[in-house]
Scaffold this motif. Structure first.
Motif, PDB file in Angstrom:
ATOM      1  N   PRO B 116       0.801  -1.234   0.000  1.00 22.51           N
ATOM      2  CA  PRO B 116       0.000   0.000   0.000  1.00 22.51           C
ATOM      3  C   PRO B 116       0.834   1.284   0.000  1.00 22.51           C
ATOM      4  O   PRO B 116       0.313   2.327  -0.377  1.00 22.51           O
ATOM      5  CB  PRO B 116      -0.815  -0.109   1.289  1.00 22.51           C
ATOM      6  N   SER B 117       2.102   1.216   0.399  1.00 22.18           N
ATOM      7  CA  SER B 117       2.906   2.434   0.399  1.00 22.18           C
ATOM      8  C   SER B 117       3.491   2.726  -0.974  1.00 22.18           C
ATOM      9  O   SER B 117       4.148   3.722  -1.182  1.00 22.18           O
ATOM     10  CB  SER B 117       4.055   2.309   1.400  1.00 22.18           C
ATOM     11  N   VAL B 124      -3.772   6.976  -4.213  1.00 22.19           N
ATOM     12  CA  VAL B 124      -4.334   6.333  -3.027  1.00 22.19           C
ATOM     13  C   VAL B 124      -5.454   7.169  -2.435  1.00 22.19           C
ATOM     14  O   VAL B 124      -6.504   6.660  -2.049  1.00 22.19           O
ATOM     15  CB  VAL B 124      -3.222   6.110  -1.973  1.00 22.19           C
ATOM     16  N   MET B 127      -8.585   6.968  -4.509  1.00 23.46           N
ATOM     17  CA  MET B 127      -9.129   5.632  -4.342  1.00 23.46           C
ATOM     18  C   MET B 127      -9.951   5.552  -3.059  1.00 23.46           C
ATOM     19  O   MET B 127     -11.098   5.109  -3.040  1.00 23.46           O
ATOM     20  CB  MET B 127      -7.936   4.671  -4.257  1.00 23.46           C
ATOM     21  N   TRP B 128      -9.363   6.016  -1.979  1.00 18.77           N
ATOM     22  CA  TRP B 128     -10.020   5.912  -0.688  1.00 18.77           C
ATOM     23  C   TRP B 128     -11.215   6.861  -0.569  1.00 18.77           C
ATOM     24  O   TRP B 128     -12.211   6.548   0.066  1.00 18.77           O
ATOM     25  CB  TRP B 128      -9.031   6.171   0.450  1.00 18.77           C
ATOM     26  N   VAL B 168      -6.557   5.372   6.988  1.00 16.29           N
ATOM     27  CA  VAL B 168      -5.919   5.272   5.684  1.00 16.29           C
ATOM     28  C   VAL B 168      -4.401   5.320   5.824  1.00 16.29           C
ATOM     29  O   VAL B 168      -3.675   4.582   5.157  1.00 16.29           O
ATOM     30  CB  VAL B 168      -6.405   6.393   4.742  1.00 16.29           C
ATOM     31  N   GLY B 172      -1.855   2.395   4.839  1.00 14.93           N
ATOM     32  CA  GLY B 172      -0.818   2.624   3.858  1.00 14.93           C
ATOM     33  C   GLY B 172       0.603   2.369   4.344  1.00 14.93           C
ATOM     34  O   GLY B 172       1.460   1.981   3.561  1.00 14.93           O
ATOM     35  N   ILE B 236      -2.720  13.310   0.902  1.00 13.83           N
ATOM     36  CA  ILE B 236      -3.701  12.293   1.224  1.00 13.83           C
ATOM     37  C   ILE B 236      -4.896  12.923   1.942  1.00 13.83           C
ATOM     38  O   ILE B 236      -6.036  12.547   1.712  1.00 13.83           O
ATOM     39  CB  ILE B 236      -3.055  11.165   2.064  1.00 13.83           C
TER      40      ILE B 236
ATOM     41  N   PHE C  34      -7.439  -2.448  -3.662  1.00 10.77           N
ATOM     42  CA  PHE C  34      -6.868  -2.648  -4.990  1.00 10.77           C
ATOM     43  C   PHE C  34      -7.779  -3.523  -5.840  1.00 10.77           C
ATOM     44  O   PHE C  34      -7.933  -3.291  -7.043  1.00 10.77           O
ATOM     45  CB  PHE C  34      -5.477  -3.272  -4.886  1.00 10.77           C
ATOM     46  N   ASN C 215       6.516   8.162  -8.298  1.00 14.27           N
ATOM     47  CA  ASN C 215       5.197   8.618  -7.888  1.00 14.27           C
ATOM     48  C   ASN C 215       5.079  10.104  -7.676  1.00 14.27           C
ATOM     49  O   ASN C 215       3.986  10.580  -7.389  1.00 14.27           O
ATOM     50  CB  ASN C 215       4.820   7.954  -6.563  1.00 14.27           C
ATOM     51  N   ILE C 258       0.241   2.544 -11.482  1.00 10.65           N
ATOM     52  CA  ILE C 258       0.719   1.711 -10.380  1.00 10.65           C
ATOM     53  C   ILE C 258       1.437   0.473 -10.902  1.00 10.65           C
ATOM     54  O   ILE C 258       2.393  -0.010 -10.302  1.00 10.65           O
ATOM     55  CB  ILE C 258      -0.446   1.270  -9.479  1.00 10.65           C
TER      56      ILE C 258
END
Lengths: 435, 299, 283
Positions: B116-117, B124, B127-128, B168, B172, B236, C34, C215, C258
């Motif tokens: 997750p990181s 991320v 997504m969340w 979260v 992560g 985030i 995911f 990223n 990703i």
């Protein structure tokens, strides 16, 4: 030892090759010439000979701009556009302002209701008198005109109001359009009776649609009668606390009645869209730009836009105004090429592709355009002049809007009283003025 | 005597020459902007042409008195930093122990928890925010709905929004921190455990008296990264809650960007940035001092 | 040997089974987001709207095909590769070189330098973007590969030098000592003796730095303005419009962003721990 040396040197060699390829394929931003500006007349009808690159900062994503960009390259093959995008609101403003503050503003950029921020700082080029500006109607040009100087050309006329699911309305026995706030409340009750959530609004901090219908209530109650409110705010003759609080209180009755709920604060546009297009929610806030995406998600969706109705019967209103404008950076090193973009976006070839995607009105004189049929019901209200966007006229629009947004969210989460919202906006207005 | 000194200096130089590229680049890109911010914090620059005047520490005072935005955001940020750091330590250590044990597929599990990181915070976050939306389509709410729980306003309720941010972050980065602990665990000599076992210690006692003390290096590193990362948090939080509702989840960096860039109060925002830097500095200095004293106590 | 092995190697495996099961459950929960994202990339937009959680009714690859086109995949992918490759390459040499004297030579200067670099961890980059922009602009680093690569190397020094200097301390000094007596310069010693010995931590640094660089969003957004220089994250961002986002394409783009890191990570993940174990986490 020798092996690792071999590996390292071959790595460096590969790297060097990759690097030179990369550098070679970079944009020739260092090759922009300034010689063209000296010999050009004020009218930019002379073709720009040398290849130039201009940086364009857009409010609309590439998917919506691509057609216009491609059409531009056909007409101006010598000008390459580097397209940059920032989402509506904070992301765009932060990006633009950061670049400008560092003296690296884009060559062409979009300005909106906060255009005075850029104009005050001298970032916007005065294009008054340029021939292509006469392609637009005067009222539209007024939106970015100050003291006779013209700072942008209008792109879209937008309008927004309530979108309602006609099928669900029929099911619930709701009659359209609404004539007063009571009709709206009654409709909400009717929807609840058939087990459908009446209203879905993206109240999350990134979307801030929580304000939209509060604004409409204010328009219905105040602006329909008071035509000088905004200039009075600017001159200090009146305050938000004084002028807006009664209407805000009227809007707040919707919170009491459970039509506006705090869980709206946890939703963004995408989630509300999902609920609306799948019929889980009967009404939502939307504008001309929303129709395209909704129809794609659910082609069978049967919707229409209707105006908001205030406490007094017949006091309908919409949000509407001149949307965004294109402006040229006064400090741009490629003024002529940048002006070419404005020139192009003053023609149907440039503007219509975007118009189709946004379903907006455009201000080109004598140019016909189509609007999605879902918008028809709202057009009469527009024609009656009942569409408003006051924040475009406030001197300290950014600060006041920002404070207002925060305040209303606090109200919805129970941390602030509705009576205090106007005062908060006044405070922000005052502190922005005293700089 | 002088000759010796010169020789010494020459020798030192022959070493320090290796440091030069890093120092140059680091100074240009990390230190210079900070100094620039320091300079700007003493002016009233608002993004216009370079007409500004020096205003001393007025910006520093105003930042924390005129409106409470910066105060609130510091509060929030410190809260997030404290809670996540404590929880990372509490969760990552047992996780590391488990992932270092003889259960099968440890390599796969380690990768899964670490993963997750890996994606960017922007992705991320989006997504969340999708999954936690209070809409009936929100992923989490749908699952809860199957158990008969009505939809919860994860990102729109001021208190729950904090919970969401913290969850979260834990999701992560716990695995990331666990990896640091695993590395440390693997370097603990077996003899210590053998000695403890001979002394009659059970697993809990072994853990308490052998493992935990020897994990101090990892703990120091993990806490350092956790605190510095949390104090600088932005992407985030913005993606999840936008700082809202209202200013309920404003963090310092967001306040700086909002007040500084968006609303044009650059001087004040820069003052807040310097204060942020100093706060982080002080906290980590204290933390490192405490931890190094612990480490010394070990040896 | 781990603590659990010490205490449980003779016992029955019941606890082991329970533990494995619990961990497996935890992994499923962790990876659930995911799954959610990926499963929706294979659905049509209507399917995704109406049935967000279930498996696709009809698997479609259209979203991916569109996404690849919209985000100009091959160009943004190669841009990412170029930037990440050079950042990592130079970071390794520059930071390991710097770590050597800092860790080895106990002088006031070096203690200061150690602190100097670590304080870089405390600099909130987003809070100082305007001065940073001014710095980049004055050195003509804006809108170029070399500019942003140098930026990444410079800001990465804090973390990388920290890792390297922790590791250097664990290398036995004897070899260097004898080399010094033989008259080798420190540079030579670093290059021929120390650097090769630092392979484990170099691997760790490579993995961490690669992930961070790949990223990165903010610096790329600010300083890579030409469309030719766009990275994948920027391509994703360019297509998130608040007013009319095409979500099915968007999540595909996110997945595509990703994916390369994911694959890289799978291959390299064992080096992370290896490097840290070999010394960096000994303080």
């Amino acid at each position: 030892m020798k092996n690792s040396l071999k590996i390292i040197s071959s790595l460096c060699l590969t790297g060097a090759i990759l690097f030179s390829v990369a550098c070679g394929s970079q944009s020739n931003s260092s090759n922009t010439t300034t010689s063209s500006t000296g010999t050009q007349a004020a009218t930019s009808t002379v073709a720009v000979e040398k290849p130039t690159t201009i940086r364009l900062l857009s409010w609309w994503p590439q998917s919506q701009m691509q057609e216009s960009l491609d059409a531009f390259s056909k007409v101006n093959p010598n000008i390459t556009i580097d397209f940059q995008f920032g989402q509506t609101g904070d992301p765009y403003n932060n990006l633009a302002k950061t670049q400008f503050a560092a003296g690296e503003g884009p060559d062409v950029f979009v300005i909106g209701s906060n255009w005075k921020d850029f104009q005050k700082a001298g970032y916007t080029l005065d294009i008054a008198g340029k021939p292509f500006t006469s392609n637009f109607s005067d009222t539209a040009l007024k939106a970015t005109n100050l003291d006779g100087k013209q700072y942008g050309i209008p792109v879209d006329s937008w309008f927004s109001g309530i979108f309602i699911n006609k099928d669900l309305a029929e099911q619930a026995g709701v009659k359209l359009p609404f004539n007063s706030l009571d009709d709206f409340v009654a409709a909400c009750d009717a929807f609840k009776k058939i087990g459908v959530k009446p209203l879905g609004v993206a109240g999350g901090a990134k979307s801030q649609d929580v304000w939209r219908f509060a604004y409409c209530e204010i328009f219905s109650d105040l602006y329909n009668e008071n035509t000088t409110f905004d200039s009075d705010i600017n001159s200090g003759k009146t305050t938000f606390a004084e002028g807006w609080t009664p209407a805000l209180k009227n809007w707040y009755t919707l919170v009491d009645k459970g039509i506006y709920t705090s869980d709206m604060l946890g939703m963004d546009v995408a989630q509300v869209d999902a609920e609306f297009t799948t019929g889980k929610v009967a009404m939502t806030y939307g504008g001309n730009w929303s129709v395209d995406g909704w129809k794609k998600a659910n082609p069978k969706l049967n919707i229409t836009m209707i105006p908001w109705a205030g406490v007094k019967p017949g006091s309908t209103s919409l949000m509407a105004g001149v949307g965004m404008s294109w402006s040229v950076n006064a400090a741009s090193k490629n003024i002529d090429s940048s002006i070419k973009w404005l020139e192009f976006m003053s023609t149907p070839e440039g503007l219509l592709p975007l118009q189709k995607k946004l379903n907006c009105g455009i201000f080109l004189k004598g140019v016909k355009y189509d609007l999605a049929p879902e918008l028809n019901d709202a057009l009469t209200t527009l024609a009656d002049g009942k569409g408003f966007d006051p924040w475009a006229y406030w001197d300290n629009s950014t600060a006041v809007q920002n404070e207002g947004m925060l305040a209303l969210q606090q109200v919805l989460s129970g941390k602030m009283k509705i009576e205090d919202v106007g005062a908060a906006m006044d405070k922000a207005n005052k502190s922005a003025t005293t700089k | 005597m002088v000759n010796l000194k010169i020789k010494q200096i020459k020798q030192e130089l022959s070493y320090e020459i290796l440091v030069i590229p890093a120092v140059v680049l680091f100074t240009i890109f990390s230190v210079l902007p900070l100094l620039g911010g320091l300079f700007l914090s003493f002016t009233d620059w608002d993004g216009l042409s370079f007409n500004f005047k020096f205003v001393g520490i007025e910006n520093y005072i105003n930042a924390f008195t005129v409106s409470d935005v910066f105060l609130i955001s510091f509060e929030h940020t410190l809260f997030i930093a404290a809670v996540t750091t404590i929880l990372f330590t509490i969760l990552a250590i047992p996780l590391a122990v488990i992932l270092d044990s003889k259960i099968p597929f440890t390599k796969f599990f380690r990768a899964a928890f670490f993963f997750p990181s890996v994606p960017s915070a922007l992705v991320v976050g989006y997504m969340w925010s999708f999954m936690l939306s209070s809409s009936s389509y929100g992923f989490v709410n749908t699952i809860l709905g199957n158990f008969g729980i009505s939809p919860i306003n994860w990102t729109g309720d001021p208190t729950l929004a904090f919970l969401s941010i913290i969850v979260v972050q834990l999701w992560g980065w716990t695995g990331w921190h666990a990896v640091i602990y695993i590395a440390n665990l693997q370097s603990i000599p077996t003899e210590y455990y053998e000695a403890a076992k001979i002394d009659g210690a059970n697993i809990i006692q072994s853990f308490k008296y052998v493992t935990l003390p020897l994990l101090t290096p990892a703990m120091s590193m993990s806490i350092l990264f956790s605190i510095t990362g949390a104090m600088k948090i932005y992407d985030i939080v913005y993606a999840l809650t936008g700082g809202g509702p209202g200013t309920s989840t404003y963090v310092v960096v967001q306040a700086i960007l909002k007040e500084g860039i968006n609303l044009g109060k650059y001087g004040m925002a820069n003052a807040a940035s310097i204060v942020l830097f100093l706060v982080i500095l002080v906290i980590t200095l204290i933390q490192q001092k405490v931890m190094s004293r612990r480490e010394e106590g070990m040896t | 040997m781990s603590i659990t092995k010490m205490h449980y190697k003779d016992k029955k495996n019941v606890l082991g089974y329970i533990l494995t099961f619990v961990v497996l459950l935890a992994v499923l929960v962790i990876c659930m987001p995911f799954y959610y994202i990926v499963v929706n990339t294979f659905k049509t937009m209507q399917d995704a709207t109406f049935h967000p959680i279930s498996l696709p009714g009809r698997i479609t690859l259209d979203n991916y095909i569109n996404a690849l086109k919209i985000m100009n995949f091959f160009r943004s992918f190669s841009n990412n590769i170029i930037i990440t490759f050079f950042t990592v390459l130079f970071s390794v040499f520059i930071c390991s070189a710097a770590a050597y004297p800092i860790a080895r030579r106990k002088t006031k200067l070096n203690s200061f330098l150690k602190f100097y670099f670590v304080s870089g961890l405390m600099v909130p980059l987003q809070a100082i973007i305007i001065p940073l922009y001014l710095v980049m602009k004055s050195m003509h680093f804006v809108n170029s590969f070399h500019g942003i690569i140098l930026l990444y190397i410079g800001t990465g020094c804090a973390f990388n030098v920290f890792l390297y200097q922790g590791f250097v301390k664990t290398i036995p000094y004897d070899i260097e000592e004898s080399a010094l007596i033989d008259g080798c310069s420190p540079i030579r010693i670093y290059w021929s003796i120390v650097l090769p010995l630092m392979q484990p931590i170099t691997a760790t640094v490579i993995v961490y730095q690669a992930m961070i660089t790949w990223n990165d969003f903010l610096s790329a957004l600010l300083f890579l303005q030409s469309s030719k220089l766009q990275t994948m994250v920027l391509a994703v961002n360019s297509n998130i419009g608040s007013f009319a986002t095409d979500w099915s394409n968007l999540i595909c783009m996110m997945v595509l962003t990703i994916l390369p890191v994911f694959i890289f990570f799978i291959f390299m993940q064992k080096y992370i721990i290896k490097g840290l174990t070999s010394g960096a986490v000994k303080g």
